[in-house]
Design a protein around this motif. Structure first.
Motif, PDB file in Angstrom:
ATOM      1  N   ILE A 185       0.644  -1.208   0.119  1.00 27.74           N
ATOM      2  CA  ILE A 185       0.131   0.051  -0.008  1.00 27.74           C
ATOM      3  C   ILE A 185       0.777   1.126  -0.015  1.00 27.74           C
ATOM      4  O   ILE A 185       0.634   2.203  -0.614  1.00 27.74           O
ATOM      5  N   SER A 186       1.833   1.118   0.784  1.00 27.41           N
ATOM      6  CA  SER A 186       2.918   2.421   0.857  1.00 27.41           C
ATOM      7  C   SER A 186       3.492   2.715  -0.363  1.00 27.41           C
ATOM      8  O   SER A 186       3.551   3.812  -0.677  1.00 27.41           O
ATOM      9  N   ARG A 187       3.913   1.599  -1.135  1.00 28.85           N
ATOM     10  CA  ARG A 187       4.691   1.625  -2.490  1.00 28.85           C
ATOM     11  C   ARG A 187       3.663   2.320  -3.436  1.00 28.85           C
ATOM     12  O   ARG A 187       4.043   3.186  -4.216  1.00 28.85           O
ATOM     13  N   LEU A 188       2.482   1.730  -3.469  1.00 29.67           N
ATOM     14  CA  LEU A 188       1.512   2.351  -4.458  1.00 29.67           C
ATOM     15  C   LEU A 188       0.986   3.576  -4.179  1.00 29.67           C
ATOM     16  O   LEU A 188       1.025   4.480  -5.182  1.00 29.67           O
ATOM     17  N   GLN A 189       1.024   3.766  -2.884  1.00 31.54           N
ATOM     18  CA  GLN A 189       0.493   5.287  -2.304  1.00 31.54           C
ATOM     19  C   GLN A 189       1.296   6.161  -3.041  1.00 31.54           C
ATOM     20  O   GLN A 189       0.891   7.314  -3.211  1.00 31.54           O
ATOM     21  N   SER A 190       2.434   5.746  -2.708  1.00 38.59           N
ATOM     22  CA  SER A 190       3.932   6.943  -3.151  1.00 38.59           C
ATOM     23  C   SER A 190       3.746   7.310  -4.741  1.00 38.59           C
ATOM     24  O   SER A 190       4.216   8.297  -5.066  1.00 38.59           O
ATOM     25  N   LYS A 191       3.256   6.407  -5.672  1.00 38.84           N
ATOM     26  CA  LYS A 191       3.014   6.499  -6.873  1.00 38.84           C
ATOM     27  C   LYS A 191       1.589   7.186  -7.539  1.00 38.84           C
ATOM     28  O   LYS A 191       1.454   7.677  -8.672  1.00 38.84           O
ATOM     29  N   LEU A 192       0.782   7.363  -6.384  1.00 42.42           N
ATOM     30  CA  LEU A 192      -0.673   7.796  -6.913  1.00 42.42           C
ATOM     31  C   LEU A 192      -0.835   9.187  -6.561  1.00 42.42           C
ATOM     32  O   LEU A 192      -0.612   9.656  -5.509  1.00 42.42           O
ATOM     33  N   ILE A 193      -1.138   9.984  -7.559  1.00 45.84           N
ATOM     34  CA  ILE A 193      -1.532  11.400  -7.169  1.00 45.84           C
ATOM     35  C   ILE A 193      -3.032  11.810  -7.434  1.00 45.84           C
ATOM     36  O   ILE A 193      -3.631  11.232  -8.632  1.00 45.84           O
ATOM     37  N   ALA A 194      -3.539  12.445  -6.493  1.00 43.67           N
ATOM     38  CA  ALA A 194      -4.706  12.592  -6.538  1.00 43.67           C
ATOM     39  C   ALA A 194      -5.062  13.628  -8.147  1.00 43.67           C
ATOM     40  O   ALA A 194      -4.398  14.435  -8.431  1.00 43.67           O
ATOM     41  N   ASN A 195      -6.183  13.317  -8.684  1.00 43.73           N
ATOM     42  CA  ASN A 195      -6.481  14.196  -9.934  1.00 43.73           C
ATOM     43  C   ASN A 195      -8.075  14.625  -9.947  1.00 43.73           C
ATOM     44  O   ASN A 195      -8.716  13.894 -10.635  1.00 43.73           O
ATOM     45  N   PRO A 196      -8.452  15.364  -9.119  1.00 43.63           N
ATOM     46  CA  PRO A 196      -9.758  15.746  -9.143  1.00 43.63           C
ATOM     47  C   PRO A 196     -10.416  16.182 -10.670  1.00 43.63           C
ATOM     48  O   PRO A 196     -11.716  15.946 -10.630  1.00 43.63           O
ATOM     49  N   LEU A 197      -9.462  16.909 -11.399  1.00 41.34           N
ATOM     50  CA  LEU A 197     -10.175  17.127 -13.014  1.00 41.34           C
ATOM     51  C   LEU A 197     -10.594  15.763 -13.634  1.00 41.34           C
ATOM     52  O   LEU A 197     -11.697  15.921 -14.350  1.00 41.34           O
ATOM     53  N   ARG A 198      -9.427  14.933 -13.392  1.00 38.82           N
ATOM     54  CA  ARG A 198      -9.999  13.565 -14.244  1.00 38.82           C
ATOM     55  C   ARG A 198     -11.356  12.954 -13.529  1.00 38.82           C
ATOM     56  O   ARG A 198     -11.973  12.267 -14.316  1.00 38.82           O
ATOM     57  N   ALA A 199     -10.959  12.982 -12.141  1.00 43.79           N
ATOM     58  CA  ALA A 199     -12.140  12.569 -11.638  1.00 43.79           C
ATOM     59  C   ALA A 199     -13.607  12.855 -11.956  1.00 43.79           C
ATOM     60  O   ALA A 199     -14.593  12.368 -11.977  1.00 43.79           O
ATOM     61  N   LYS A 200     -13.708  14.260 -11.973  1.00 47.93           N
ATOM     62  CA  LYS A 200     -14.643  14.979 -12.268  1.00 47.93           C
ATOM     63  C   LYS A 200     -15.228  14.563 -13.959  1.00 47.93           C
ATOM     64  O   LYS A 200     -16.411  14.424 -14.258  1.00 47.93           O
ATOM     65  N   GLU A 201     -14.089  14.612 -14.869  1.00 53.83           N
ATOM     66  CA  GLU A 201     -14.576  14.060 -16.157  1.00 53.83           C
ATOM     67  C   GLU A 201     -15.319  12.675 -16.274  1.00 53.83           C
ATOM     68  O   GLU A 201     -16.205  12.473 -16.737  1.00 53.83           O
ATOM     69  N   LEU A 202     -14.360  11.804 -15.263  1.00 54.40           N
ATOM     70  CA  LEU A 202     -15.012  10.357 -15.332  1.00 54.40           C
ATOM     71  C   LEU A 202     -16.458  10.337 -14.668  1.00 54.40           C
ATOM     72  O   LEU A 202     -17.261   9.326 -15.223  1.00 54.40           O
ATOM     73  N   ARG A 203     -16.808  10.872 -13.729  1.00 54.12           N
ATOM     74  CA  ARG A 203     -18.106  11.350 -13.043  1.00 54.12           C
ATOM     75  C   ARG A 203     -19.246  11.960 -13.841  1.00 54.12           C
ATOM     76  O   ARG A 203     -20.195  11.308 -14.012  1.00 54.12           O
ATOM     77  N   HIS A 204     -18.712  12.624 -14.841  1.00 56.08           N
ATOM     78  CA  HIS A 204     -19.659  13.145 -15.677  1.00 56.08           C
ATOM     79  C   HIS A 204     -19.893  12.035 -16.858  1.00 56.08           C
ATOM     80  O   HIS A 204     -21.042  11.652 -17.131  1.00 56.08           O
ATOM     81  N   ILE A 205     -18.984  11.186 -17.103  1.00 57.90           N
ATOM     82  CA  ILE A 205     -19.464   9.971 -18.112  1.00 57.90           C
ATOM     83  C   ILE A 205     -20.164   9.126 -17.293  1.00 57.90           C
ATOM     84  O   ILE A 205     -21.143   8.504 -17.918  1.00 57.90           O
ATOM     85  N   LEU A 206     -20.055   8.820 -15.973  1.00 64.77           N
ATOM     86  CA  LEU A 206     -20.741   7.735 -15.467  1.00 64.77           C
ATOM     87  C   LEU A 206     -22.211   8.293 -15.355  1.00 64.77           C
ATOM     88  O   LEU A 206     -23.034   7.474 -15.591  1.00 64.77           O
ATOM     89  N   ASN A 207     -22.065   9.239 -14.827  1.00 64.05           N
ATOM     90  CA  ASN A 207     -23.733   9.993 -14.843  1.00 64.05           C
ATOM     91  C   ASN A 207     -24.403  10.020 -16.178  1.00 64.05           C
ATOM     92  O   ASN A 207     -25.642   9.822 -16.323  1.00 64.05           O
ATOM     93  N   SER A 208     -23.876  10.462 -17.228  1.00 65.85           N
ATOM     94  CA  SER A 208     -24.388  10.400 -18.566  1.00 65.85           C
ATOM     95  C   SER A 208     -24.524   9.082 -19.403  1.00 65.85           C
ATOM     96  O   SER A 208     -25.621   8.997 -20.007  1.00 65.85           O
TER      97      SER A 208
END
Length: 562
Positions: free
Chosen positions: A256-279
């Motif tokens: 988890i620690s190794r993966l977490q260090s490589k993962l960066i929060a991406n709210p803009l991409r998340a917003k795009e994906l949520r729009h796709i999910l909703n539509s």
């Protein structure tokens, strides 16, 4: 490194392709050169001395002196290699042992040396060269890829050799290259649990809007990626938005620690994906990765049945077969997108073909690649740097054309995978064709299917076991099984001859409860079959194969009194 790796890799791949294409103009010479060089290299191994490889100077001598053998004849030797004995089948040190999945038969041990691996690598590079040119012709680009295969080793032999699935060995030995071309970090492939591994692979892949390719061993596994994406879309979006990894995933703290260090929060991409999910109501590859260029997975055999469902997930994204291969060998290379015929891999093995009229012969006569005929079916033999000679893997291929002087082949079925109530020899290829046509005729999508035999062995009949996709139904199931009967008679002449004479009773349709085939797959996984290697049989002579599943409805043909 990544900025210039893809152009460099593409250049190398196109060179490998050009070299391979040049050899296809001289298939006979290329095959002879491969064989004689291999025999010289292997002449002082234990098996090399047994067969007198030192004295063999021609293809004819090789075919006369070395017998055609199945894996069972090599098993005593591979067991000794497993214990650590050197120079048995290969002069080079064995660096890994491929353990076949066992999903369509007994498990096998295949020794891997660096020389063997390098011979197969040439086919992979040539395949990549064909892919690069095919994408370019369609104005598509090669780029970062998604892969969800496990890289978990099964263990070490008493001789200290690592062993596991063939794909595990390839990925581990090619870890540096993997880290450059795949969008999800190598660490995402470490979890053994399928759901956990797919979730974190997808989480990282969702970060990359410009993903270019999705790769899986078999089409069924591609659909599983889509299923996980659809099922866990909301959770994935939340984790992507926050840069977190779901706490319900069973992961080691260090990982988890190794993966977490490589993962960066991406709210803009998340917003795009949520729009796709909703539509759209779900996340699918064709919407979340608008620049997706291709899907790479196995073609031939039962693949077309699963390809019927691809457009709903991938739109018109082309499918590339890459190479037709197994743990034992690479047999052919696909020259184009959406192509079923693949070019015999004349740089990676020496190949012979057994024609149908020789399949039951004690010492079958074989044909060389330039001697086969279009439209004919053959059993395929391979000799390569694994140390297997004239090895009969049991695959049946159809020759569908020629690429210069090299045959274009399509895998049709595994010879052992035959269903017979009497002696009609129905193959997976027969029933897959039938079920594809039935889906189109009745406008219905099946989750999966398997044809088995009745418990009644005196008056046997076929059980057509199907599971419908959620929301699907068959309005007239009696017409469905009647049409199955007609189409199978057309596909398999032997079945057509034996049915009217009452050697085989009328077939019956069984509609299974939702989730039935997921249960069957879990049973196979419980036997130790790696999930990324799982091949689901669509015919089975094992009358207990589907035992215990809930049958929601059984449908007979009119007049069936059995």
């Amino acid at each position: 490194m990544t900025n210039y790796l893809f152009p460099l890799l593409t250049t190398v791949a196109r060179y490998a392709k050009a070299r391979f294409v040049q050899k296809t103009y001289h298939t006979e010479a290329a095959q002879e050169h491969f064989l004689l060089k291999l025999l010289q290299n292997h002449q002082d191994t234990e098996l090399g001395r047994l067969y007198g490889l030192r004295d063999i100077k021609t293809i004819n001598q090789f075919c006369d002196r070395v017998p055609i053998l199945p894996y069972s004849s090599y098993e005593p030797y591979t067991n000794r290699i497993f214990q650590g004995e050197p120079n048995i089948l290969t002069p080079d040190p064995v660096v890994y042992i491929n353990l076949t999945s066992g999903s369509t038969g007994a498990k096998k041990l295949i020794p891997v040396t660096k020389r063997f691996q390098n011979s197969l690598k040439q086919a992979n590079l040539a395949s990549m060269g064909f892919l690069a040119d095919a994408l370019s012709n369609k104005k598509r680009k090669f780029g970062k890829l998604l892969l969800t295969n496990s890289v978990e080793l099964l263990g070490r032999t008493p001789g200290g050799i690592e062993y596991g699935a063939a794909s595990v060995g390839v990925l581990r030995m090619g870890k540096f290259l993997y880290e450059q071309i795949f969008t999800n970090p190598f660490e995402t492939l470490l979890p053994n649990d399928s759901l956990v591994r797919h979730y974190i692979c997808l989480l990282f892949a969702l970060c990359n809007r410009n993903l270019r390719g999705v790769i899986a061993n078999f089409p069924m596994l591609v659909l599983r990626i889509c299923d996980y994406l659809e099922r866990y879309g909301e959770e994935l979006i939340i984790d992507l938005e926050k840069g977190t990894i779901a706490n319900w995933l069973d992961l080691e703290p260090e990982l988890i620690s190794r993966l977490q260090s490589k993962l960066i929060a991406n709210p803009l991409r998340a917003k795009e994906l949520r729009h796709i999910l909703n539509s759209e109501g779900r996340l699918t590859p064709k919407f979340i990765w608008p620049n997706l260029s291709f899907v790479a997975t196995a073609r031939g055999g039962t693949s077309d049945f699963y390809f019927e469902r691809f457009p709903s997930y991938f739109g018109d994204t082309p499918v590339f077969g890459a190479v037709y291969s197994s743990a034992e060998a690479t047999f052919s290379i696909y020259p184009d997108l959406d192509a079923d015929g693949s070019i015999l891999a004349i740089e990676s093995g020496f190949f012979e073909f057994i024609p149908e009229d020789q399949w039951e012969a004690e010492n079958p006569q074989t044909l060389l690649p330039t001697e086969v005929k279009v439209g004919e079916y053959y059993r395929l033999l391979v000799t390569n740097y694994s140390g297997f000679y004239r090895y009969d893997i049991g695959d049946v291929v159809e020759v569908v054309g020629f690429y210069n002087t090299a045959p274009l082949i399509v895998f049709r079925y595994r010879r052992g995978g035959i269903l017979s109530a009497t002696t009609e020899k129905t193959t997976e290829y027969h029933v897959t064709q039938v079920m594809e046509d039935l889906q189109k005729e009745f406008g219905v999508f099946l989750e999966d299917f398997c044809i088995t035999l009745s418990e009644n062995i005196v008056e046997p009949y076929y059980l057509v076991n199907i599971e419908l996709r959620p929301g699907e139904k068959i309005d007239n199931p009696q017409s469905f099984i009647a049409s199955f009967e007609v189409k199978l008679k057309e596909a398999n002449m032997s079945y057509s001859v034996k049915r009217p004479n009452n050697f085989i009773s009328p077939p019956r349709l069984r509609i299974l409860a939702a989730g039935s085939f997921a249960i069957v797959r879990q049973r196979q996984l419980a036997k130790g079959v790696p999930d990324s290697q799982l091949k689901f049989p669509h015919i089975s002579g094992d009358r207990e194969f589907l035992a215990g599943l809930v049958v929601e409805r059984e449908v007979m043909l009119p007049g069936d009194l059995n």
